[in-house]
Scaffold this motif. Sequence first.
Motif, PDB file in Angstrom:
ATOM      1  N   LYS A 109       0.824  -1.204   0.000  1.00 20.26           N
ATOM      2  CA  LYS A 109       0.000   0.000   0.000  1.00 20.26           C
ATOM      3  C   LYS A 109       0.859   1.255   0.000  1.00 20.26           C
ATOM      4  N   SER A 139     -13.697   6.885   5.722  1.00 21.10           N
ATOM      5  CA  SER A 139     -13.706   6.187   4.429  1.00 21.10           C
ATOM      6  C   SER A 139     -13.860   7.147   3.263  1.00 21.10           C
ATOM      7  N   GLU A 434      -8.012   7.675   1.730  1.00 22.07           N
ATOM      8  CA  GLU A 434      -7.198   7.078   0.671  1.00 22.07           C
ATOM      9  C   GLU A 434      -6.328   8.108  -0.039  1.00 22.07           C
ATOM     10  N   ASP A 436      -7.346   9.983  -2.462  1.00 22.72           N
ATOM     11  CA  ASP A 436      -7.715  10.098  -3.872  1.00 22.72           C
ATOM     12  C   ASP A 436      -8.921  11.015  -4.101  1.00 22.72           C
TER      13      ASP A 436
END
Length: 459
Positions: A109, A139, A434, A436
């Motif tokens: 990762k 999340s 994340e 992104d």
Amino acid sequence: MKLKKLLLRYYPPGIILQYKDKDDSTKLKPIDLLDITPDVDLEVIQQQYCTTVQAAMGNYSLPGTCCHPPSSYMLFLQVLLTQLINQEPLISESKRPAVRQLLERLVAKLLEPQYSQFDLFKVLRAHILPLTNCAFNKSGDKFITGSYDRTCKVWDTQTGDEIHTLQGHKNVVYAIAFNNPFGDKVITGSFDKTAKLWDANTGQCLHTLKGHEMEIVCTSFNMQSTLVATGSMDHTAKLWVVETGEECSTLSGHTAEIVSVCFNTAGDLLVTGSFDHDSRLWDVRTGQCVHVLSGHRGEVSSSIFNHAGSLVLSGSIDTTARLWDVRSGRCLSVKTGHTDEVLDVAFDAAGSNFVSASADGTARLYNTITGSCLATLTGHTGEISKVAFNPQGTRLLTASSDRTCRLWDAESGECLQVLSGHTDEIFSCAFNYEGDSIITGSKDNTCRIWKVAEEEDPQ
């Protein structure tokens, strides 16, 4: 104690041990692996490997026989595994395959390619009156917005649909936060002198927190989601029990507005930043002040802990940022270089680097250990009111009154992209977990969601 489950944490790097205590209660024990970075020094790892092998061979070791390690990747995992098994009683030799699998996922990762371009995904006209703040859940599938219209709204990031409108405050909803990493509760702090705890899934108000005598301007959950802190213009901070909504402490001592509250990772300390020029460290269990961090010559704009909880970083309108030792309360360094107020500060997830953002239109990136300035981020034509690292610590995001956000390389200081389109000052920006997706909030009364460019070649 018996180990029940192994959990993985990407940012900052680590694993979490779920175990049964003597009284049969389930507990969590985090193990930080902050030294795992994409640019890990494999020569050092090789030396550690040789030392480990020599120690294992004892009197049977011969000069030059131990240092024939496997590939760098395999070696990296072997050293980490051996260290964990030797140092952590809950991890037995029988757990080696399971831990190895987690470490492989973690390293993979962290070695994923990084992106430097984001596309505009959605523009949301969120409220009928100006926005005050916005924030992602862990999340990144939901975010919240606060507003002068006295509401907080919960949004679906993917669709841009409004999920809930959290109504009930009688004045501006100024401070908002999810209880990350759980993300099932929201706290709102208002100019009506109250805070409210909400169920993020149903939109139901769980508790109204009453007790402050003036506006609430900052709020924060602890990582365990058992307590919430509120800071007010009445010069006090308060601690509240999340489950019951009861007040458990009033933290008195500041002589001006409290504009920043932050728990350490362990949840046993709180730092408050105030317009009285000081930050204060508080023992959460007793409500007592542990240290007064004095030294700034102007109002403190922000005070935060690093992940390890060993350092506090504060920014002030006196144009400086200061690094403090939590144990002693001593100022370790004063960062000068800005020519106007420092409006925000941030650590990266591992605490390796930190950044200060200023009304002079620049941000300054520092190495935490050496204290050296790694880069000065120049390009904005207005003050920078907010700065954030991506979870990987490889990118920086700045929000400015020049109506743009800028994305920066956190190693070189190069500006990778200008996020433009807002028609008024941008006061809030954040990455999702994340890294992104990005959210930006502006005085033009819109939120913009940005996502990684689909056709971009990763760097």
